[in-house]
Structures are given as C-alpha cells and as structure tokens.
Design a protein around this motif. Structure first.
Motif, PDB file in Angstrom:
ATOM      1  N   MET A   1     -35.025 -12.214  -3.919  1.00  0.00           N
ATOM      2  CA  MET A   1     -33.903 -11.547  -4.529  1.00  0.00           C
ATOM      3  C   MET A   1     -32.644 -11.879  -3.721  1.00  0.00           C
ATOM      4  SD  MET A   1     -35.362  -8.783  -6.571  1.00  0.00           S
ATOM      5  CE  MET A   1     -37.075  -8.770  -6.985  1.00  0.00           C
ATOM      6  N   SER A   2     -31.654 -12.348  -4.415  1.00  0.00           N
ATOM      7  CA  SER A   2     -30.548 -12.950  -3.706  1.00  0.00           C
ATOM      8  C   SER A   2     -29.207 -12.252  -3.886  1.00  0.00           C
ATOM      9  CB  SER A   2     -30.421 -14.400  -4.172  1.00  0.00           C
ATOM     10  OG  SER A   2     -30.237 -14.436  -5.569  1.00  0.00           O
ATOM     11  N   THR A   3     -29.135 -11.214  -4.662  1.00  0.00           N
ATOM     12  CA  THR A   3     -27.844 -10.599  -4.929  1.00  0.00           C
ATOM     13  C   THR A   3     -27.556  -9.466  -3.948  1.00  0.00           C
ATOM     14  OG1 THR A   3     -28.661  -8.908  -6.448  1.00  0.00           O
ATOM     15  CG2 THR A   3     -28.192 -11.076  -7.382  1.00  0.00           C
ATOM     16  N   LYS A   4     -26.317  -9.014  -3.960  1.00  0.00           N
ATOM     17  CA  LYS A   4     -25.965  -7.908  -3.060  1.00  0.00           C
ATOM     18  C   LYS A   4     -26.643  -6.608  -3.464  1.00  0.00           C
ATOM     19  CE  LYS A   4     -21.693  -5.735  -4.574  1.00  0.00           C
ATOM     20  NZ  LYS A   4     -20.296  -5.549  -4.263  1.00  0.00           N
ATOM     21  N   TYR A   5     -27.230  -6.577  -4.661  1.00  0.00           N
ATOM     22  CA  TYR A   5     -27.938  -5.391  -5.145  1.00  0.00           C
ATOM     23  C   TYR A   5     -29.449  -5.537  -5.014  1.00  0.00           C
ATOM     24  CZ  TYR A   5     -23.347  -4.617  -7.145  1.00  0.00           C
ATOM     25  OH  TYR A   5     -22.001  -4.458  -7.308  1.00  0.00           O
ATOM     26  N   ALA A   6     -29.915  -6.583  -4.355  1.00  0.00           N
ATOM     27  CA  ALA A   6     -31.346  -6.881  -4.269  1.00  0.00           C
ATOM     28  C   ALA A   6     -32.143  -5.768  -3.605  1.00  0.00           C
ATOM     29  CB  ALA A   6     -31.563  -8.196  -3.532  1.00  0.00           C
ATOM     30  N   ASP A   7     -31.540  -5.018  -2.710  1.00  0.00           N
ATOM     31  CA  ASP A   7     -32.268  -3.964  -2.004  1.00  0.00           C
ATOM     32  C   ASP A   7     -32.307  -2.643  -2.764  1.00  0.00           C
ATOM     33  OD1 ASP A   7     -32.896  -5.639   0.104  1.00  0.00           O
ATOM     34  OD2 ASP A   7     -31.067  -5.139   1.203  1.00  0.00           O
ATOM     35  N   LEU A   8     -31.625  -2.559  -3.889  1.00  0.00           N
ATOM     36  CA  LEU A   8     -31.637  -1.324  -4.675  1.00  0.00           C
ATOM     37  C   LEU A   8     -33.002  -1.116  -5.305  1.00  0.00           C
ATOM     38  CD1 LEU A   8     -28.200  -1.450  -6.546  1.00  0.00           C
ATOM     39  CD2 LEU A   8     -28.789  -0.154  -4.492  1.00  0.00           C
ATOM     40  N   GLN A   9     -33.457   0.123  -5.309  1.00  0.00           N
ATOM     41  CA  GLN A   9     -34.728   0.470  -5.928  1.00  0.00           C
ATOM     42  C   GLN A   9     -34.519   0.718  -7.420  1.00  0.00           C
ATOM     43  OE1 GLN A   9     -37.760   0.580  -4.250  1.00  0.00           O
ATOM     44  NE2 GLN A   9     -36.513  -0.371  -2.666  1.00  0.00           N
ATOM     45  N   LEU A  10     -35.437   0.244  -8.225  1.00  0.00           N
ATOM     46  CA  LEU A  10     -35.389   0.452  -9.655  1.00  0.00           C
ATOM     47  C   LEU A  10     -35.528   1.943  -9.971  1.00  0.00           C
ATOM     48  CD1 LEU A  10     -35.381  -1.270 -12.319  1.00  0.00           C
ATOM     49  CD2 LEU A  10     -37.855  -0.936 -12.323  1.00  0.00           C
ATOM     50  N   VAL A  11     -34.722   2.426 -10.910  1.00  0.00           N
ATOM     51  CA  VAL A  11     -34.754   3.823 -11.331  1.00  0.00           C
ATOM     52  C   VAL A  11     -35.234   3.871 -12.775  1.00  0.00           C
ATOM     53  CG1 VAL A  11     -33.337   5.865 -11.816  1.00  0.00           C
ATOM     54  CG2 VAL A  11     -32.894   4.481  -9.770  1.00  0.00           C
ATOM     55  N   ASN A  12     -36.198   4.747 -13.045  1.00  0.00           N
ATOM     56  CA  ASN A  12     -36.662   4.955 -14.409  1.00  0.00           C
ATOM     57  C   ASN A  12     -35.896   6.142 -14.981  1.00  0.00           C
ATOM     58  OD1 ASN A  12     -37.982   5.190 -16.820  1.00  0.00           O
ATOM     59  ND2 ASN A  12     -40.000   5.591 -15.942  1.00  0.00           N
ATOM     60  N   ASN A  13     -34.899   5.861 -15.794  1.00  0.00           N
ATOM     61  CA  ASN A  13     -34.084   6.890 -16.429  1.00  0.00           C
ATOM     62  C   ASN A  13     -34.797   7.297 -17.725  1.00  0.00           C
ATOM     63  OD1 ASN A  13     -32.201   8.289 -17.983  1.00  0.00           O
ATOM     64  ND2 ASN A  13     -30.472   7.154 -17.137  1.00  0.00           N
ATOM     65  N   LEU A  14     -35.656   8.285 -17.620  1.00  0.00           N
ATOM     66  CA  LEU A  14     -36.479   8.719 -18.752  1.00  0.00           C
ATOM     67  C   LEU A  14     -35.637   9.235 -19.916  1.00  0.00           C
ATOM     68  CD1 LEU A  14     -39.263  10.552 -16.730  1.00  0.00           C
ATOM     69  CD2 LEU A  14     -39.493   8.393 -17.959  1.00  0.00           C
ATOM     70  N   LEU A  21     -30.799  -0.428 -12.266  1.00  0.00           N
ATOM     71  CA  LEU A  21     -30.414  -0.517 -10.864  1.00  0.00           C
ATOM     72  C   LEU A  21     -29.288   0.490 -10.649  1.00  0.00           C
ATOM     73  CD1 LEU A  21     -30.340  -4.382 -10.284  1.00  0.00           C
ATOM     74  CD2 LEU A  21     -32.140  -2.746  -9.664  1.00  0.00           C
ATOM     75  N   PRO A  22     -29.369   1.293  -9.599  1.00  0.00           N
ATOM     76  CA  PRO A  22     -28.338   2.304  -9.363  1.00  0.00           C
ATOM     77  C   PRO A  22     -27.067   1.709  -8.746  1.00  0.00           C
ATOM     78  CG  PRO A  22     -30.009   2.447  -7.666  1.00  0.00           C
ATOM     79  CD  PRO A  22     -30.471   1.392  -8.640  1.00  0.00           C
ATOM     80  N   ILE A  23     -26.429   0.851  -9.512  1.00  0.00           N
ATOM     81  CA  ILE A  23     -25.171   0.231  -9.090  1.00  0.00           C
ATOM     82  C   ILE A  23     -24.064   1.264  -9.252  1.00  0.00           C
ATOM     83  CG2 ILE A  23     -23.493  -1.579  -9.656  1.00  0.00           C
ATOM     84  CD1 ILE A  23     -25.909  -3.261 -10.644  1.00  0.00           C
ATOM     85  N   PRO A  24     -23.184   1.408  -8.270  1.00  0.00           N
ATOM     86  CA  PRO A  24     -22.082   2.360  -8.434  1.00  0.00           C
ATOM     87  C   PRO A  24     -21.309   2.086  -9.730  1.00  0.00           C
ATOM     88  CG  PRO A  24     -22.152   1.551  -6.182  1.00  0.00           C
ATOM     89  CD  PRO A  24     -23.130   0.729  -6.969  1.00  0.00           C
ATOM     90  N   LYS A  25     -21.015   3.160 -10.471  1.00  0.00           N
ATOM     91  CA  LYS A  25     -20.391   3.011 -11.794  1.00  0.00           C
ATOM     92  C   LYS A  25     -19.111   2.195 -11.775  1.00  0.00           C
ATOM     93  CE  LYS A  25     -22.451   7.009 -13.802  1.00  0.00           C
ATOM     94  NZ  LYS A  25     -22.540   7.791 -14.957  1.00  0.00           N
ATOM     95  N   GLU A  26     -18.342   2.312 -10.700  1.00  0.00           N
ATOM     96  CA  GLU A  26     -17.089   1.559 -10.643  1.00  0.00           C
ATOM     97  C   GLU A  26     -17.326   0.060 -10.468  1.00  0.00           C
ATOM     98  OE1 GLU A  26     -18.031   2.991  -6.485  1.00  0.00           O
ATOM     99  OE2 GLU A  26     -17.974   3.943  -8.452  1.00  0.00           O
TER     100      GLU A  26
END
Length: 94
Positions: A1-14, A21-26
């Motif tokens: 995984m090569s992006t700056k978001y690679a370390d983010l944990q996947l979130v299951n938004n039921l 990916l919990p990327i900051p909204k902004e």
C-alpha cells in the motif's frame, strides 16, 4: 500500500452500506458501496473523491476490502468494473 492513507483501517459503515477509509472530510472520501445478506456481500461501486484520484487510493481500498471479506469468510459478487478488474489482475499474478 503506497498512499498516504495506506495505514488507515477500513471502516464498515453499516448504516450507509459502505466500506470506507476514514479520510478527513476536508480531504475527500473513498468507499465501496455494498449490499449484504447473511454471509454474502455484493460489491456495487467504488468511489474516490475527484481530488484524490490517480494516487492509488482505489487500489489500496480494494485490497483492504478483499482482505476484510476474506477475514469474514463471506462469499461475494462483484458488480463494480474497477473492483472486478483489480481482483482479476491479482488472481492472474498468482
């Protein structure tokens, strides 16, 4: 995984039927919309915000989604052309 978001944990938004990916909204968003019935998940669509496209985020997200599905021991159906192509390329390289 090569992006700056690679370390983010996947979130299951039921509530919204999204694996995201919990990327900051902004900064943007990246998610896969799905349908789930018992032990079968239908992968409908992957979406990455326009400003984040072309950076490998969709590929990183796809890898996390398929790893998540594997851990859940779910069957799946892929309706999204990007996810189908991504998965087929990984299977072919084995």
């Amino acid at each position: 995984m090569s992006t700056k978001y690679a370390d983010l944990q996947l979130v299951n938004n039921l509530a919204e039927h999204k694996l995201e990916l919990p990327i900051p909204k902004e900064e943007g968003y990246a998610f896969v919309r799905y349908g789930l019935k018992e032990n079968h998940i239908d992968l409908h669509h992957i979406e990455v915000s326009r400003n984040l496209r072309g950076q490998g985020i969709a590929s990183d997200l796809a890898a996390k989604v398929f790893a998540f599905i594997s851990r859940q021991n779910w069957d799946y159906t892929i309706y999204c052309s990007f996810l189908r192509t991504w998965k087929n390329r990984r299977v072919e390289s084995l």
